[in-house]
Design an enzyme around this catalytic site. Structure first.
Site, PDB file in Angstrom:
ATOM      1  CE  LYS A   1      38.736  36.568  39.837  1.00  0.00           C
ATOM      2  NZ  LYS A   1      39.324  37.449  40.830  1.00  0.00           N
TER       3      LYS A   1
ATOM      4  CE  LYS B   1      35.345  33.640  46.191  1.00  0.00           C
ATOM      5  NZ  LYS B   1      34.452  34.509  46.891  1.00  0.00           N
TER       6      LYS B   1
ATOM      7  CB  THR C   1      38.792  35.144  43.974  1.00  0.00           C
ATOM      8  OG1 THR C   1      38.101  35.469  45.171  1.00  0.00           O
ATOM      9  CG2 THR C   1      38.230  33.856  43.400  1.00  0.00           C
TER      10      THR C   1
HETATM   11  P1  NAD Z   1      39.139  45.930  42.730  1.00  0.00           P
HETATM   12  O1  NAD Z   1      39.358  45.929  41.256  1.00  0.00           O
HETATM   13  O2  NAD Z   1      38.186  46.901  43.335  1.00  0.00           O
HETATM   14  O3  NAD Z   1      40.560  46.143  43.477  1.00  0.00           O
HETATM   15  C1  NAD Z   1      41.771  45.628  43.020  1.00  0.00           C
HETATM   16  C2  NAD Z   1      42.833  46.679  43.317  1.00  0.00           C
HETATM   17  O4  NAD Z   1      44.116  46.140  42.950  1.00  0.00           O
HETATM   18  C3  NAD Z   1      42.653  47.977  42.506  1.00  0.00           C
HETATM   19  O5  NAD Z   1      42.601  49.080  43.386  1.00  0.00           O
HETATM   20  C4  NAD Z   1      43.898  48.009  41.598  1.00  0.00           C
HETATM   21  O6  NAD Z   1      44.368  49.311  41.358  1.00  0.00           O
HETATM   22  C5  NAD Z   1      44.882  47.201  42.428  1.00  0.00           C
HETATM   23  N1  NAD Z   1      45.990  46.640  41.654  1.00  0.00           N
HETATM   24  C6  NAD Z   1      45.951  45.930  40.501  1.00  0.00           C
HETATM   25  N2  NAD Z   1      47.196  45.567  40.133  1.00  0.00           N
HETATM   26  C7  NAD Z   1      48.030  46.071  41.081  1.00  0.00           C
HETATM   27  C8  NAD Z   1      49.430  46.031  41.248  1.00  0.00           C
HETATM   28  N3  NAD Z   1      50.240  45.419  40.355  1.00  0.00           N
HETATM   29  N4  NAD Z   1      49.963  46.656  42.312  1.00  0.00           N
HETATM   30  C9  NAD Z   1      49.169  47.285  43.210  1.00  0.00           C
HETATM   31  N5  NAD Z   1      47.830  47.366  43.107  1.00  0.00           N
HETATM   32  C10 NAD Z   1      47.270  46.755  42.039  1.00  0.00           C
HETATM   33  O7  NAD Z   1      38.749  44.428  43.107  1.00  0.00           O
HETATM   34  P2  NAD Z   1      37.989  43.924  44.437  1.00  0.00           P
HETATM   35  O8  NAD Z   1      36.523  43.957  44.224  1.00  0.00           O
HETATM   36  O9  NAD Z   1      38.602  44.597  45.619  1.00  0.00           O
HETATM   37  O10 NAD Z   1      38.404  42.377  44.423  1.00  0.00           O
HETATM   38  C11 NAD Z   1      39.689  41.937  44.823  1.00  0.00           C
HETATM   39  C12 NAD Z   1      39.694  40.420  44.841  1.00  0.00           C
HETATM   40  O11 NAD Z   1      38.701  39.976  45.756  1.00  0.00           O
HETATM   41  C13 NAD Z   1      39.358  39.790  43.487  1.00  0.00           C
HETATM   42  O12 NAD Z   1      40.188  38.666  43.299  1.00  0.00           O
HETATM   43  C14 NAD Z   1      37.890  39.397  43.631  1.00  0.00           C
HETATM   44  O13 NAD Z   1      37.538  38.303  42.810  1.00  0.00           O
HETATM   45  C15 NAD Z   1      37.833  39.051  45.104  1.00  0.00           C
HETATM   46  N6  NAD Z   1      36.495  39.192  45.720  1.00  0.00           N
HETATM   47  C16 NAD Z   1      35.752  40.283  45.478  1.00  0.00           C
HETATM   48  C17 NAD Z   1      34.486  40.399  46.080  1.00  0.00           C
HETATM   49  C18 NAD Z   1      33.620  41.610  45.849  1.00  0.00           C
HETATM   50  O14 NAD Z   1      32.441  41.601  46.237  1.00  0.00           O
HETATM   51  N7  NAD Z   1      34.130  42.688  45.266  1.00  0.00           N
HETATM   52  C19 NAD Z   1      34.015  39.373  46.925  1.00  0.00           C
HETATM   53  C20 NAD Z   1      34.833  38.275  47.177  1.00  0.00           C
HETATM   54  C21 NAD Z   1      36.082  38.197  46.569  1.00  0.00           C
END
Ligand code: NAD
Length: 295
Positions: A244, A169, A94
Site C-alpha cells: 500500500k 511517511k 496513511t
Molecule cells: P484497520 O483496517 O485495522 O482499521 C481501520 C478501521 O477503520 C476499521 O476498524 C474500520 O471498521 C474503520 N472504518 C473504516 N471506514 C470507516 C468509517 N467510514 N467510519 C468509521 N470507521 C471506519 O487498519 P489499521 O491497521 O488500524 O490501519 C489504519 C491506518 O494506519 C491505515 O491507513 C494504515 O495504512 C496505517 N498504518 C497501519 C500500520 C499497521 O501496522 N497496521 C502501521 C502504520 C500505519
C-alpha cells in the site's frame, strides 16, 4: 483534559484511542465495526452512535482509517458538518499526499485547523503508546496537535506544511521497501557464494553496507536480533501494508515526475509476493521468493 472524537478503532486506532483515554481524555469513539467499538469501550472510551455524534462538541478529532477515500468521506460526510468551531482535526491514517492537502484546504475553508500525522510503528507500538508521528501542518496547528500525539507516541516530528507528514511517511517506507529487498537479495547471493549468514552479518553490519533492514530487522532466521524471520515471517509489518505504501509512493512520484527506479522495482516485487498469497506475511519474508529464484 480534552474531549476527543476518535474515528477508526481498528488494529492501530484501537490502541491509540485507549492510550488517549488512559491519559484522562474524554474519548468519544466511533467505528463501523461494533466489535472494534466494544473493545474501545472496554479500554475506557465512550461509545458514540455515529461519527457525527462523536465529533459534536469535541476539542480534537482523530481519524485512523484505511485510505484517503475513507478520510475524505468521513470529513465531508460528518466532520465538517458537526465539528465545533475551533476544533483541531488530526488524521493519523496513511493516505495519499493529494487527499491530505485537499482535506486540509477544505478544513481551512471552514475555519478548522488540520494536520496530517501518519505514524511509524505497528500494532504493538500503537498499543504501547510508542508510535513516531510525522506531522504536516501550520506551526500553530502543530503546536496544538503535539500534546495529543505525545499521549500516543514517543516522538512527534514536524515535517512541514499540510501533506508533509504523508510525504515523509511514504518516502521513508519506499526507502525501507527498497532496502529490505536489497538486504534479502544480498543475503541470498552471499549464501550462494558460500558465505555463512552470521559471518556476513558481522562484516556488513560494521561495513558500508550497514542498514536498518539488516541490523535491526534481519530477514535471515537466527541472525541479528529477534525479528519476524525467527517466527516464520509472522507478525511484524504485513506485505500488504508495505505494498500500500509503495503504491502511494509511486503515485506521488508520478504526480511530481520524480524518477524512482528502485522504488518501482520494490513495488513490482512486493506486488508479486502479495499475488503469491503472501500479503499477510511480514515484508521481510520476500527473501523466500528471491531464494526460490522468483525475483
Ligand atoms: P484497520 O483496517 O485495522 O482499521 C481501520 C478501521 O477503520 C476499521 O476498524 C474500520 O471498521 C474503520 N472504518 C473504516 N471506514 C470507516 C468509517 N467510514 N467510519 C468509521 N470507521 C471506519 O487498519 P489499521 O491497521 O488500524 O490501519 C489504519 C491506518 O494506519 C491505515 O491507513 C494504515 O495504512 C496505517 N498504518 C497501519 C500500520 C499497521 O501496522 N497496521 C502501521 C502504520 C500505519
Amino acid at each position: 483534559m480534552a474531549r476527543i472524537a476518535f474515528i477508526g478503532l481498528g488494529n492501530m486506532g484501537g490502541g491509540m484511542a485507549a492510550n488517549l483515554a488512559a491519559k484522562g481524555h474524554d474519548v468519544r469513539a466511533f467505528d463501523l465495526s461494533t466489535d472494534a467499538l466494544d473493545r474501545a469501550v472496554a479500554a475506557g472510551c465512550q461509545a458514540a452512535a455515529s461519527a457525527a455524534e462523536a465529533v459534536a462538541g469535541a476539542d480534537a478529532v482523530v481519524t485512523m482509517l484505511p485510505a484517503g477515500r475513507h478520510v475524505e468521506q468521513v470529513y465531508e460526510g460528518d466532520v465538517f458538518a458537526h465539528a465545533a468551531p475551533g476544533a483541531l482535526l488530526l488524521d493519523c491514517s496513511t493516505i495519499d499526499v493529494d487527499t491530505a492537502r485537499r482535506v486540509a484546504a477544505a478544513a481551512a475553508a471552514r475555519g478548522l485547523a488540520a494536520v496530517d500525522a501518519p505514524v511509524s510503528g505497528g500494532i504493538a507500538a500503537a498499543a504501547g503508546g510508542t508510535l513516531t508521528f510525522m506531522v504536516g501542518g501550520a506551526d500553530d496547528a502543530f503546536a496544538r496537535a503535539e500534546p495529543f500525539l505525545s499521549a500516543m507516541g514517543k516522538a512527534v516530528i514536524h515535517a512541514g506544511g499540510n501533506g508533509a507528514g504523508q510525504a515523509a511517511k511514504i518516502c521513508n517506507n519506499m526507502l525501507l521497501g527498497a532496502s529490505m529487498v536489497a538486504t534479502c537479495e544480498t543475503f541470498n547471493l552471499a549464501n550462494k557464494l558460500g558465505l555463512d549468514a552470521q559471518t556476513f552479518f558481522d562484516i556488513a553490519s560494521r561495513a558500508s553496507g550497514q542498514c536498518w533492514s539488516m541490523t535491526s530487522y534481519c530477514p535471515v532466521p537466527g541472525v541479528g536480533p529477534e525479528t519476524p524471520a525467527d517466527h516464520d515471517y509472522q507478525g511484524g509489518f504485513a506485505t500488504a501494508l508495505m505494498l500500500k505504501d509503495l503504491r502511494l509512493a509511486m503515485e506521488a512520484a508520478g504526480s511530481v515526475s520524480a524518477d524512482v527506479p528502485m522504488g518501482e522495482k520494490a513495488a513490482e516485487l512486493y506486488q508479486k509476493f502479495a499475488d503469491d498469497g503472501e500479503g499477510g506475511r511480514d515484508f521481510s519474508g520476500i527473501i523466500k521468493m528471491l531464494e526460490a529464484g522468483r525475483g
